[in-house]
Write a protein that holds these residues in place. Structure first.
Motif, PDB file in Angstrom:
ATOM      1  N   ASN A  55       2.143   4.472 -12.479  1.00  0.00           N
ATOM      2  CA  ASN A  55       3.397   4.032 -11.872  1.00  0.00           C
ATOM      3  C   ASN A  55       3.773   4.936 -10.699  1.00  0.00           C
ATOM      4  O   ASN A  55       4.265   4.461  -9.671  1.00  0.00           O
ATOM      5  N   ARG A  56       3.532   6.239 -10.832  1.00  0.00           N
ATOM      6  CA  ARG A  56       3.804   7.160  -9.717  1.00  0.00           C
ATOM      7  C   ARG A  56       2.879   6.854  -8.537  1.00  0.00           C
ATOM      8  O   ARG A  56       3.301   6.880  -7.380  1.00  0.00           O
ATOM      9  N   ARG A  57       1.639   6.533  -8.840  1.00  0.00           N
ATOM     10  CA  ARG A  57       0.681   6.187  -7.792  1.00  0.00           C
ATOM     11  C   ARG A  57       1.121   4.924  -7.056  1.00  0.00           C
ATOM     12  O   ARG A  57       1.056   4.854  -5.829  1.00  0.00           O
ATOM     13  N   LEU A  58       1.594   3.925  -7.803  1.00  0.00           N
ATOM     14  CA  LEU A  58       2.106   2.714  -7.176  1.00  0.00           C
ATOM     15  C   LEU A  58       3.292   3.053  -6.289  1.00  0.00           C
ATOM     16  O   LEU A  58       3.380   2.587  -5.145  1.00  0.00           O
ATOM     17  N   GLN A  59       4.206   3.883  -6.767  1.00  0.00           N
ATOM     18  CA  GLN A  59       5.392   4.244  -5.989  1.00  0.00           C
ATOM     19  C   GLN A  59       5.005   4.946  -4.691  1.00  0.00           C
ATOM     20  O   GLN A  59       5.570   4.666  -3.631  1.00  0.00           O
ATOM     21  N   GLN A  60       4.023   5.837  -4.758  1.00  0.00           N
ATOM     22  CA  GLN A  60       3.558   6.518  -3.547  1.00  0.00           C
ATOM     23  C   GLN A  60       2.963   5.521  -2.549  1.00  0.00           C
ATOM     24  O   GLN A  60       3.198   5.623  -1.342  1.00  0.00           O
ATOM     25  N   THR A  61       2.226   4.567  -3.057  1.00  0.00           N
ATOM     26  CA  THR A  61       1.631   3.541  -2.195  1.00  0.00           C
ATOM     27  C   THR A  61       2.723   2.711  -1.535  1.00  0.00           C
ATOM     28  O   THR A  61       2.649   2.414  -0.334  1.00  0.00           O
ATOM     29  N   LEU A  62       3.750   2.350  -2.293  1.00  0.00           N
ATOM     30  CA  LEU A  62       4.851   1.564  -1.731  1.00  0.00           C
ATOM     31  C   LEU A  62       5.583   2.347  -0.652  1.00  0.00           C
ATOM     32  O   LEU A  62       5.980   1.781   0.374  1.00  0.00           O
ATOM     33  N   GLU A  63       5.760   3.642  -0.856  1.00  0.00           N
ATOM     34  CA  GLU A  63       6.396   4.495   0.163  1.00  0.00           C
ATOM     35  C   GLU A  63       5.589   4.465   1.462  1.00  0.00           C
ATOM     36  O   GLU A  63       6.151   4.391   2.550  1.00  0.00           O
ATOM     37  N   GLU A  64       4.245   4.508   1.330  1.00  0.00           N
ATOM     38  CA  GLU A  64       3.387   4.504   2.510  1.00  0.00           C
ATOM     39  C   GLU A  64       3.504   3.201   3.299  1.00  0.00           C
ATOM     40  O   GLU A  64       3.406   3.200   4.523  1.00  0.00           O
TER      41      GLU A  64
END
Length: 158
Positions: A55-64
């Motif tokens: 979920n943290r990885r998804l959030q980082q991707t969305l930020e990018e």
């Protein structure tokens, strides 16, 4: 393992495939996952899943991709969500939801459409979080936080 064998040999049961050592069993179109892995995105209500590695990885991707998503039209947003989904899946992520009782249900991999909807929903949540942060910074009189960079200007200087 007896349960898996019973499912696959019962005459009226749907066909079942076991994936040894993976914790995964496929039954028809649903994929049951015994134990979610560190790359998996856990879906469901509440904040308890926010700190899971997937979920943290998804959030980082969305930020990018946030700025690109915000500038896109509806069709482009759908395409971008699909691109992110495909990239995450290609890198080993699965989008999972618990099926059954809260603490005792099995994990099921959701359809690509449901996973894409989650990505789109998380983009909208990210927009709301950023808007709240901007509004709070304005309310608190912190001009440098509104634009995300220090400007060297003060509210009092013309």
């Amino acid at each position: 393992n007896d349960k898996l064998n019973a499912m696959s040999t019962t005459p009226d049961a749907p066909t079942s495939t076991s994936f040894p050592n993976s914790g995964v069993q496929q039954q028809g179109e649903d994929v049951l996952v015994v134990v979610p892995g560190p790359l998996d995105v856990i879906m469901g209500r509440g904040r308890h899943n926010k700190n899971k590695p997937g979920n943290r990885r998804l959030q980082q991707t969305l930020e990018e991709y946030y700025e690109q998503y915000e500038a896109a039209d509806k069709f482009e947003k759908t395409v971008l969500s699909e691109v992110i989904l495909n990239a995450m899946v290609a890198n080993g992520s699965r989008f999972l939801i618990r099926d059954g009782e809260k603490n005792h249900g099995v994990w099921v991999q959701v359809s690509p459409d449901k996973a894409r909807e989650k990505i789109s929903h998380d983009f909208r949540n990210l927009r709301n979080e950023k808007k709240k942060a901007t509004d709070k910074a304005r309310k608190d009189g912190e001009p440098n936080k509104v634009n995300g960079a220090a400007s060297g200007l003060s509210w009092n200087n013309p």
